[in-house]
Scaffold this motif. Sequence first.
Motif, PDB file in Angstrom:
ATOM      1  N   GLU A  25       0.868  -1.278  -0.123  1.00 39.07           N
ATOM      2  CA  GLU A  25       0.018   0.149   0.109  1.00 39.07           C
ATOM      3  C   GLU A  25       0.949   1.310   0.002  1.00 39.07           C
ATOM      4  O   GLU A  25       0.399   2.154  -0.777  1.00 39.07           O
ATOM      5  CB  GLU A  25      -0.876   0.145   1.135  1.00 39.07           C
ATOM      6  N   LYS A  28       2.312   1.734  -3.400  1.00 38.14           N
ATOM      7  CA  LYS A  28       1.605   2.320  -4.269  1.00 38.14           C
ATOM      8  C   LYS A  28       1.260   3.859  -4.181  1.00 38.14           C
ATOM      9  O   LYS A  28       1.358   4.646  -4.964  1.00 38.14           O
ATOM     10  CB  LYS A  28       0.111   1.776  -4.182  1.00 38.14           C
ATOM     11  N   ARG A  29       1.200   4.274  -2.990  1.00 38.95           N
ATOM     12  CA  ARG A  29       1.006   5.797  -2.441  1.00 38.95           C
ATOM     13  C   ARG A  29       2.385   6.353  -3.007  1.00 38.95           C
ATOM     14  O   ARG A  29       2.456   7.601  -3.523  1.00 38.95           O
ATOM     15  CB  ARG A  29       0.728   6.126  -1.183  1.00 38.95           C
ATOM     16  N   ALA A  32       2.436   6.954  -6.658  1.00 34.06           N
ATOM     17  CA  ALA A  32       1.578   7.879  -7.494  1.00 34.06           C
ATOM     18  C   ALA A  32       2.153   9.454  -7.393  1.00 34.06           C
ATOM     19  O   ALA A  32       1.614  10.267  -7.867  1.00 34.06           O
ATOM     20  CB  ALA A  32       0.310   7.754  -6.442  1.00 34.06           C
ATOM     21  N   HIS A  33       3.085   9.449  -6.373  1.00 33.62           N
ATOM     22  CA  HIS A  33       3.811  10.897  -6.031  1.00 33.62           C
ATOM     23  C   HIS A  33       4.921  11.253  -7.005  1.00 33.62           C
ATOM     24  O   HIS A  33       6.063  11.394  -6.300  1.00 33.62           O
ATOM     25  CB  HIS A  33       4.050  11.358  -4.935  1.00 33.62           C
ATOM     26  N   GLN A  66      -4.140  16.644   3.007  1.00 37.09           N
ATOM     27  CA  GLN A  66      -3.297  15.433   3.264  1.00 37.09           C
ATOM     28  C   GLN A  66      -3.761  14.749   4.530  1.00 37.09           C
ATOM     29  O   GLN A  66      -3.735  13.395   4.649  1.00 37.09           O
ATOM     30  CB  GLN A  66      -1.764  15.741   3.162  1.00 37.09           C
ATOM     31  N   GLN A  69      -6.890  12.630   4.245  1.00 37.65           N
ATOM     32  CA  GLN A  69      -6.705  11.581   3.388  1.00 37.65           C
ATOM     33  C   GLN A  69      -5.832  10.514   4.068  1.00 37.65           C
ATOM     34  O   GLN A  69      -6.392   9.233   3.994  1.00 37.65           O
ATOM     35  CB  GLN A  69      -5.864  11.779   2.201  1.00 37.65           C
ATOM     36  N   ASP A  70      -5.000  10.829   4.928  1.00 43.05           N
ATOM     37  CA  ASP A  70      -4.290  10.022   5.839  1.00 43.05           C
ATOM     38  C   ASP A  70      -5.176   9.339   7.087  1.00 43.05           C
ATOM     39  O   ASP A  70      -5.052   8.132   7.126  1.00 43.05           O
ATOM     40  CB  ASP A  70      -3.175  10.631   6.544  1.00 43.05           C
ATOM     41  N   GLN A  73      -7.095   6.669   5.185  1.00 48.44           N
ATOM     42  CA  GLN A  73      -6.493   5.343   5.012  1.00 48.44           C
ATOM     43  C   GLN A  73      -5.813   4.910   6.247  1.00 48.44           C
ATOM     44  O   GLN A  73      -5.823   3.596   6.387  1.00 48.44           O
ATOM     45  CB  GLN A  73      -5.073   5.860   4.163  1.00 48.44           C
TER      46      GLN A  73
END
Length: 90
Positions: A25, A28-29, A32-33, A66, A69-70, A73
């Motif tokens: 995971e 993936k994050r 993406a950045h 952010q 979002q954190d 998640q």
Amino acid sequence: MAGGWARDGAVQDQIDGTVEDGIEEVRKRLSAHTGPSLEFCEECDAEIPAARREAVPGVRLCIECQSAQDKRQTRHSAYNRRGSKDSQLR
């Protein structure tokens, strides 16, 4: 030392699986950045401070977005694999 119908090492396999899922995971994050940091948040259009853009390469969200979002998640990652019937079939 597993009991019941579980084979020896089954609990450790579940722990290892949870750790591997967490690592995947994060990977993936991180992937993406890529690319340049944005000057404005892609969710709320607030300006992203220059210090944040320099500190976090590829940043796309302001601190508030952010953080939100954190938190979303974190709720997802708190999944207890040992309590899942699906994990017992894995």
